[in-house]
Design an enzyme around this catalytic site. Structure first.
Site, PDB file in Angstrom:
ATOM      1  N   LYS A 192      37.747  35.339  42.051  1.00 51.24           N
ATOM      2  CA  LYS A 192      36.599  34.691  42.677  1.00 51.24           C
ATOM      3  C   LYS A 192      35.350  35.262  42.019  1.00 51.24           C
ATOM      4  CE  LYS A 192      34.195  33.855  46.969  1.00 51.24           C
ATOM      5  NZ  LYS A 192      34.204  33.941  48.421  1.00 51.24           N
ATOM      6  N   LYS A 245      38.360  30.436  41.452  1.00 52.55           N
ATOM      7  CA  LYS A 245      37.217  29.838  42.139  1.00 52.55           C
ATOM      8  C   LYS A 245      35.931  30.323  41.510  1.00 52.55           C
ATOM      9  CE  LYS A 245      35.021  29.959  46.605  1.00 52.55           C
ATOM     10  NZ  LYS A 245      34.973  30.566  47.883  1.00 52.55           N
TER      11      LYS A 245
HETATM   12  C1  PBG Z   1      33.489  33.133  51.910  1.00 57.66           C
HETATM   13  C2  PBG Z   1      33.587  31.933  51.067  1.00 57.66           C
HETATM   14  C3  PBG Z   1      32.619  31.345  50.248  1.00 57.66           C
HETATM   15  C4  PBG Z   1      33.193  30.171  49.771  1.00 57.66           C
HETATM   16  C5  PBG Z   1      34.470  30.105  50.280  1.00 57.66           C
HETATM   17  N1  PBG Z   1      34.705  31.215  51.052  1.00 57.66           N
HETATM   18  C6  PBG Z   1      31.222  31.690  49.983  1.00 57.66           C
HETATM   19  C7  PBG Z   1      30.835  32.874  49.234  1.00 57.66           C
HETATM   20  O1  PBG Z   1      31.618  33.669  48.732  1.00 57.66           O
HETATM   21  O2  PBG Z   1      29.614  33.032  49.181  1.00 57.66           O
HETATM   22  C8  PBG Z   1      32.511  29.167  48.884  1.00 57.66           C
HETATM   23  C9  PBG Z   1      33.011  27.793  49.055  1.00 57.66           C
HETATM   24  C10 PBG Z   1      32.191  26.770  48.402  1.00 57.66           C
HETATM   25  O3  PBG Z   1      31.133  27.017  47.795  1.00 57.66           O
HETATM   26  O4  PBG Z   1      32.610  25.607  48.485  1.00 57.66           O
HETATM   27  N2  PBG Z   1      33.461  34.328  51.251  1.00 57.66           N
END
Ligand code: PBG
Length: 321
Positions: A192, A245
Site C-alpha cells: 500500500k 494499492k
Molecule cells: C484506510 C484506507 C484508505 C483507503 C482504503 N483504506 C485510506 C488511506 O490510507 O488514507 C483508500 C481507499 C481509496 O482511496 O479508495 N487506511
C-alpha cells in the site's frame, strides 16, 4: 508478405476468439461505505455516484450488488465518535460490525470482507496509536488485531488490514486462530503506497491526518523491491491474498506479485482513480464505459485476480455472463 497480424483483427468475431483478457462479474469486489444513523443514502461529494448508506438502506444496495453477479463486498465504516485510540473501531455494535451481521444473516452467499484500520476512527486520522508524536507500531498492531477479531465475531468471511504496520498479519492470524476463527481469511494490503490518489476517500470518511503524513508506514511510490519484501513477510505471517494499492500507477507491482507468488493477487483501484475518470466523463471529455473497460482490462492483464473498484456495479452489469 507472410506475417499479417491484422488477419486476427479483421472482424469482431475473430477478435473475440483471440481475446486474452476477458472481464467477468466474478472478478470484482464492490466497496461499500456504512454510516451510523437512519435512512441515509447520501452521495459522497468527492466521489460522484458513490454513497454512504445507513444500515436500513443497505439491504437494497446489497441486493443489487448480488443481482449483478458480484461475489464480494468490502466494507468501510464511518463512526459517530472518533477518539485518540480508535476505540470505536472494535465496538461490538459499530456500523461495520452491525452491517456484517445484517448482510451475513440475509445474504449468506456473498463474501463479506472488512477493511481493518484505525484512520476513520482516530481523532488524529492516523492509521495507528500515537505515542510521543509518532505512530507506535506494536501498540497499533494490538488494537488492529482486536478490530479484526470484532469483525470475525460479527461474521466477516475475510479481513483486510490496510494500516501497513509491521507484523499485523501475524497478530491478526494469531488472535483469529486463538478464538476459533480459523476459517476467516486475510487479504493483506501488502503493497500500500503513500498515495495522493486516496484524496477523495479521505474526504468521504474524513480521515485525512491532522498532522504529518502517512509516509512512515505506507510505502514510497519509488520502490518496487520493497513491495516484494512486504509481500514475502505477509505470506510468511499467514496472508491468503496479497493486495496492491493503488492500481493504475502500480501495474508493474501487480505484475511482479503475479510472477513471484502463487497466491491470488488483488488490486485496489482507489478513489482518486475513480473520481478522475468519473469527473472527466461527466464533463464529456472521455467515454466512461470505454475508459473504465480499458483501465480494468489493464489491471486484470497485469495479473490481478481480484479487482476492487468503485465501478464494480457498472462493469459487472456490462459484462454479466
Ligand atoms: C484506510 C484506507 C484508505 C483507503 C482504503 N483504506 C485510506 C488511506 O490510507 O488514507 C483508500 C481507499 C481509496 O482511496 O479508495 N487506511
Amino acid at each position: 508478405m507472410k506475417h499479417r497480424p491484422r488477419r486476427l483483427r479483421k472482424n469482431s468475431a475473430i477478435r473475440s476468439l483471440v481475446m486474452e483478457t476477458v472481464l467477468n462479474a466474478n472478478d470484482f469486489i464492490c466497496p461499500v461505505f456504512i454510516i451510523e444513523g437512519e435512512n441515509i443514502k447520501r452521495e459522497i461529494p468527492s466521489m460522484p455516484g458513490q454513497f454512504h448508506f445507513s444500515l436500513n438502506r443497505l439491504e437494497k444496495e446489497i441486493n443489487e450488488i448480488i443481482s449483478l453477479g458480484i461475489k464480494g463486498v468490502l466494507l468501510f465504516g464511518l463512526p459517530e465518535h472518533k477518539d485518540e485510540y480508535g476505540g470505536s473501531a472494535y465496538a461490538e455494535n459499530g456500523a461495520v460490525q452491525r452491517a456484517v451481521r445484517l448482510i451475513k444473516h440475509n445474504y449468506p452467499e456473498i463474501l463479506v470482507i472488512t477493511d481493518v484500520c484505525l484512520c476513520q476512527y482516530t481523532s488524529h486520522g492516523h492509521c495507528g496509536i500515537i505515542e510521543n508524536k509518532s505512530i507506535d507500531n506494536d501498540k497499533s498492531v494490538e488494537v488492529l488485531a482486536k478490530v479484526a477479531l470484532s469483525h470475525a465475531k460479527a461474521g466477516a468471511d475475510m479481513v483486510a488490514p490496510s494500516d501497513m504496520m509491521d507484523g499485523r498479519v501475524k497478530a491478526i492470524r494469531e488472535i483469529l486462530d486463538k478464538n476459533n476463527f480459523k476459517k476467516v481469511s486475510i487479504m493483506s494490503y501488502s503493497a500500500k503506497y503513500a498515495s495522493a490518489f486516496y484524496g477523495p476517500f479521505r474526504g468521504a470518511v474524513s480521515s485525512a491526518p491532522s498532522f504529518g503524513d502517512r509516509k512512515t508506514y505506507q510505502m514510497d511510490p519509488a520502490n518496487s523491491d520493497e513491495a516484494i519484501h512486504e509481500a514475502e513477510l505477509d505470506l510468511e505471517e499467514g496472508a491468503d491474498i496479497l493486495m496492491v494499492k493503488p492500481a493504475m500507477a502500480y501495474m508493474d507491482i501487480i505484475y511482479r506479485f503475479k510472477q513471484n507468488f502463487n497466491v491470488p493477487v488483488a488490486a485496489y483501484s482507489v478513489s482518486g482513480e475513480y473520481s478522475m475518470i468519473k469527473t472527466a466523463s461527466l464533463a464529456g471529455f472521455i467515454d466512461e464505459k470505454q475508459v473504465v473497460t480499458e483501465t480494468i482490462t489493464g489491471i486484470k492483464r497485469a495479473g490481478a485476480d481480484l479487482i476492487i473498484t468503485y465501478f464494480a456495479k457498472d462493469v459487472a452489469g456490462w459484462f454479466s455472463p
